[in-house]
Scaffold this active site. Sequence first.
Site, PDB file in Angstrom:
ATOM      1  N   ASN A 102       3.746   5.020   7.465  1.00 36.45           N
ATOM      2  CA  ASN A 102       5.021   5.339   8.203  1.00 36.45           C
ATOM      3  C   ASN A 102       5.008   6.254   9.500  1.00 36.45           C
ATOM      4  OD1 ASN A 102       5.897   3.288   6.433  1.00 36.45           O
ATOM      5  ND2 ASN A 102       7.285   4.638   5.254  1.00 36.45           N
ATOM      6  N   HIS A 119      -0.786   6.194  10.405  1.00 39.46           N
ATOM      7  CA  HIS A 119      -0.626   5.167  11.613  1.00 39.46           C
ATOM      8  C   HIS A 119      -0.008   6.286  13.008  1.00 39.46           C
ATOM      9  CE1 HIS A 119      -0.893   1.297   9.546  1.00 39.46           C
ATOM     10  NE2 HIS A 119      -2.117   1.802   9.909  1.00 39.46           N
ATOM     11  N   ASN A 214       7.694  -2.346  -5.320  1.00 40.39           N
ATOM     12  CA  ASN A 214       8.026  -3.190  -4.566  1.00 40.39           C
ATOM     13  C   ASN A 214       9.323  -4.229  -4.691  1.00 40.39           C
ATOM     14  OD1 ASN A 214       7.878  -5.100  -2.071  1.00 40.39           O
ATOM     15  ND2 ASN A 214       5.907  -4.220  -1.682  1.00 40.39           N
ATOM     16  N   GLU A 216       9.162  -7.150  -3.496  1.00 43.25           N
ATOM     17  CA  GLU A 216       8.602  -8.444  -3.699  1.00 43.25           C
ATOM     18  C   GLU A 216       6.852  -8.308  -4.217  1.00 43.25           C
ATOM     19  OE1 GLU A 216      10.090 -11.300  -2.646  1.00 43.25           O
ATOM     20  OE2 GLU A 216      11.802 -10.064  -1.750  1.00 43.25           O
ATOM     21  N   ALA A 233      12.795   1.097  -3.734  1.00 44.83           N
ATOM     22  CA  ALA A 233      12.092   2.609  -3.978  1.00 44.83           C
ATOM     23  C   ALA A 233      13.140   3.533  -4.133  1.00 44.83           C
ATOM     24  CB  ALA A 233      11.464   2.959  -2.776  1.00 44.83           C
TER      25      ALA A 233
HETATM   26  C1  BJW Z   1      10.536  -2.554  -0.221  1.00 45.19           C
HETATM   27  C2  BJW Z   1      11.708  -2.118   0.093  1.00 45.19           C
HETATM   28  C3  BJW Z   1      12.374  -1.155  -0.693  1.00 45.19           C
HETATM   29  C4  BJW Z   1      11.408  -3.678   1.523  1.00 45.19           C
HETATM   30  N1  BJW Z   1      11.865  -0.941  -1.610  1.00 45.19           N
HETATM   31  N2  BJW Z   1       9.823  -1.877  -1.132  1.00 45.19           N
HETATM   32  C5  BJW Z   1      -7.798  -9.689  10.256  1.00 45.19           C
HETATM   33  C6  BJW Z   1      -8.288  -9.472   8.935  1.00 45.19           C
HETATM   34  C7  BJW Z   1      -8.081  -8.152   8.738  1.00 45.19           C
HETATM   35  C8  BJW Z   1      -7.974  -6.965   9.617  1.00 45.19           C
HETATM   36  C9  BJW Z   1      -7.437  -7.641  11.010  1.00 45.19           C
HETATM   37  C10 BJW Z   1      -7.541  -9.112  11.238  1.00 45.19           C
HETATM   38  N3  BJW Z   1      -7.250  -9.381  12.636  1.00 45.19           N
HETATM   39  C11 BJW Z   1      -7.011  -7.964  13.104  1.00 45.19           C
HETATM   40  C12 BJW Z   1      -7.154  -7.114  12.156  1.00 45.19           C
HETATM   41  C13 BJW Z   1      -6.911  -5.665  12.298  1.00 45.19           C
HETATM   42  C14 BJW Z   1      -5.619  -5.108  12.277  1.00 45.19           C
HETATM   43  C15 BJW Z   1      -4.700  -5.740  11.098  1.00 45.19           C
HETATM   44  O1  BJW Z   1      -4.780  -5.302  10.053  1.00 45.19           O
HETATM   45  N4  BJW Z   1      -4.137  -6.854  11.176  1.00 45.19           N
HETATM   46  C16 BJW Z   1      -3.502  -7.803  10.025  1.00 45.19           C
HETATM   47  C17 BJW Z   1      -1.797  -7.689  10.390  1.00 45.19           C
HETATM   48  C18 BJW Z   1      -4.018  -9.014  10.244  1.00 45.19           C
HETATM   49  N5  BJW Z   1      -5.558  -3.764  12.314  1.00 45.19           N
HETATM   50  C19 BJW Z   1      -5.821  -2.971  13.273  1.00 45.19           C
HETATM   51  O2  BJW Z   1      -5.658  -3.472  14.319  1.00 45.19           O
HETATM   52  C20 BJW Z   1      -5.872  -1.666  12.856  1.00 45.19           C
HETATM   53  N6  BJW Z   1      -6.985  -0.994  13.667  1.00 45.19           N
HETATM   54  C21 BJW Z   1      -7.937  -1.369  13.467  1.00 45.19           C
HETATM   55  O3  BJW Z   1      -8.358  -2.311  12.939  1.00 45.19           O
HETATM   56  O4  BJW Z   1      -9.048  -0.853  14.314  1.00 45.19           O
HETATM   57  C22 BJW Z   1     -10.307  -1.321  14.300  1.00 45.19           C
HETATM   58  C23 BJW Z   1     -11.090  -0.538  15.349  1.00 45.19           C
HETATM   59  C24 BJW Z   1     -12.245   0.355  14.759  1.00 45.19           C
HETATM   60  C25 BJW Z   1     -13.020   1.047  15.878  1.00 45.19           C
HETATM   61  C26 BJW Z   1     -12.672   0.786  17.152  1.00 45.19           C
HETATM   62  C27 BJW Z   1     -11.438   0.349  17.651  1.00 45.19           C
HETATM   63  C28 BJW Z   1     -10.666  -0.585  16.670  1.00 45.19           C
HETATM   64  C29 BJW Z   1      -4.411  -0.877  13.451  1.00 45.19           C
HETATM   65  C30 BJW Z   1      -3.253  -1.199  12.847  1.00 45.19           C
HETATM   66  C31 BJW Z   1      -2.051  -0.509  13.398  1.00 45.19           C
HETATM   67  C32 BJW Z   1      -0.861  -1.011  12.848  1.00 45.19           C
HETATM   68  N7  BJW Z   1       0.318  -0.390  13.534  1.00 45.19           N
HETATM   69  C33 BJW Z   1       1.760  -0.775  12.983  1.00 45.19           C
HETATM   70  C34 BJW Z   1       2.708  -0.423  14.204  1.00 45.19           C
HETATM   71  C35 BJW Z   1       2.401   0.944  14.956  1.00 45.19           C
HETATM   72  C36 BJW Z   1       3.407   2.254  14.356  1.00 45.19           C
HETATM   73  C37 BJW Z   1       4.753   2.058  14.470  1.00 45.19           C
HETATM   74  O5  BJW Z   1       5.197   1.554  15.519  1.00 45.19           O
HETATM   75  O6  BJW Z   1       5.526   2.073  13.473  1.00 45.19           O
HETATM   76  O7  BJW Z   1       1.929  -0.154  11.905  1.00 45.19           O
HETATM   77  S1  BJW Z   1       1.977  -2.452  12.581  1.00 45.19           S
HETATM   78  C38 BJW Z   1       3.040  -2.127  11.178  1.00 45.19           C
HETATM   79  O8  BJW Z   1       2.374  -2.578   9.956  1.00 45.19           O
HETATM   80  C39 BJW Z   1       3.064  -0.661  11.183  1.00 45.19           C
HETATM   81  C40 BJW Z   1       2.973  -0.302   9.647  1.00 45.19           C
HETATM   82  O9  BJW Z   1       2.346   1.052   9.231  1.00 45.19           O
HETATM   83  C41 BJW Z   1       1.941  -1.365   9.432  1.00 45.19           C
HETATM   84  C42 BJW Z   1       1.971  -1.702   7.869  1.00 45.19           C
HETATM   85  O10 BJW Z   1       3.359  -2.450   7.368  1.00 45.19           O
HETATM   86  P1  BJW Z   1       3.819  -1.855   6.060  1.00 45.19           P
HETATM   87  O11 BJW Z   1       4.209  -0.496   5.935  1.00 45.19           O
HETATM   88  O12 BJW Z   1       3.008  -2.431   4.992  1.00 45.19           O
HETATM   89  O13 BJW Z   1       5.302  -2.687   6.042  1.00 45.19           O
HETATM   90  P2  BJW Z   1       5.875  -4.179   5.927  1.00 45.19           P
HETATM   91  O14 BJW Z   1       6.908  -4.456   6.812  1.00 45.19           O
HETATM   92  O15 BJW Z   1       4.657  -5.043   6.322  1.00 45.19           O
HETATM   93  O16 BJW Z   1       5.925  -4.238   4.368  1.00 45.19           O
HETATM   94  C43 BJW Z   1       7.218  -3.620   3.856  1.00 45.19           C
HETATM   95  C44 BJW Z   1       7.018  -4.176   2.570  1.00 45.19           C
HETATM   96  O17 BJW Z   1       8.231  -3.439   1.727  1.00 45.19           O
HETATM   97  C45 BJW Z   1       7.085  -5.386   1.939  1.00 45.19           C
HETATM   98  O18 BJW Z   1       6.275  -5.783   0.770  1.00 45.19           O
HETATM   99  C46 BJW Z   1       8.628  -5.463   1.340  1.00 45.19           C
HETATM  100  O19 BJW Z   1       8.585  -6.556   0.177  1.00 45.19           O
HETATM  101  C47 BJW Z   1       8.734  -4.209   0.887  1.00 45.19           C
HETATM  102  N8  BJW Z   1      10.136  -3.627   0.715  1.00 45.19           N
HETATM  103  N9  BJW Z   1      12.072  -3.264   1.088  1.00 45.19           N
HETATM  104  C48 BJW Z   1      10.541  -1.119  -1.966  1.00 45.19           C
HETATM  105  N10 BJW Z   1      13.650  -1.038  -0.554  1.00 45.19           N
END
Ligand code: BJW
Length: 247
Positions: A102, A119, A214, A216, A233
């Site tokens: 986050n 991040h 979580n 879910e 949470a």
């Molecule tokens: C609850 C709840 C409650 C609800 N209590 N629980 C194919 C395969 C693998 C990887 C890739 C691919 N294609 C592309 C990629 C790479 C890509 C990636 O992973 N993509 C996937 C989506 C497919 N990754 C990247 O691009 C990363 N960089 C990279 O790989 O660089 C390589 C490189 C190397 C060397 C040189 C150059 C490049 C970077 C990733 C950046 C992510 N950025 C974001 C936004 C930026 C920050 C911001 O503005 O806030 O980060 S995207 C967004 O997702 C944000 C989050 O930190 C991140 C993760 O999400 P998170 O935290 O898991 O949230 P949600 O919403 O997904 O889930 C919420 C959960 O909470 C759910 O499970 C609910 O059930 C639960 N929940 N209420 C408890 N009350």
Amino acid sequence: MSDGLERAAAVLAASRRPVAFTGAGMSKESGIRTFRGEDGYWRQYRAEDLASLEAIRRDPRTVWTWYSQRLLHNESVQPHAGYLALVEAGEYADGLPVITQNVDGLHARAGSREVVELHGSLRSASCTREVSRSFPLNRELLGEIPPRCPCGAALRPDVVLFGEPLPAAPMERALELAASCDLMLVVGTSMVVYPAAMVPYRALEEGAEVLEVNTEPTVLTGEPGVMSLRGPAGGVLPELVDMAWRS
Ligand code: BJW
């Protein structure tokens, strides 16, 4: 699948080096939207239109309007009881470092001693032309949308956008904590974004137990070494800590 709170509390109480790994769901009950949950941003917008460097170059106004709204909203929210429970757990368990995806700064505001931000954060922005030029991200900077560097180039928030590498030092520290912990609490993350999602797997590989909290199921649910508590949470963490040390 949901394992018992009592068993999870016993594992937490017995743990010598617990670590937390958190995602957007951790902040949900503080009033911050998730990305892929029920109210998630990525259900309303295309991620590549907001969270990519290409989008900032193509349409900085749209991207900055989104970040500006999020930043101003963040200022009005408070860490909920689940955040405070992690801080309290740290007092019983000789510190409980938090690795977070986050960018909202709520773990630090709640009082967690060590917070590893994978991040980036919404505390600063930097120049898209000369990356070493950094500015505090505040209301003053957001007086103009998009905010600009004195050199005229657009600024970018210091968060990790899609396709960008994660900052090296926090990622190294996260993997080090994963390798040395005996319990990792994985809270509110969908576990789909890499490389951050590698961190709980590293903990499992090194023999730690994982306790997932979580609302879910996720890819971790049902994996060997993983216990799951299904619920929000803000409710589950205080109950867990209470049961681990107070009862
Ligand atoms: C609850 C709840 C409650 C609800 N209590 N629980 C194919 C395969 C693998 C990887 C890739 C691919 N294609 C592309 C990629 C790479 C890509 C990636 O992973 N993509 C996937 C989506 C497919 N990754 C990247 O691009 C990363 N960089 C990279 O790989 O660089 C390589 C490189 C190397 C060397 C040189 C150059 C490049 C970077 C990733 C950046 C992510 N950025 C974001 C936004 C930026 C920050 C911001 O503005 O806030 O980060 S995207 C967004 O997702 C944000 C989050 O930190 C991140 C993760 O999400 P998170 O935290 O898991 O949230 P949600 O919403 O997904 O889930 C919420 C959960 O909470 C759910 O499970 C609910 O059930 C639960 N929940 N209420 C408890 N009350």
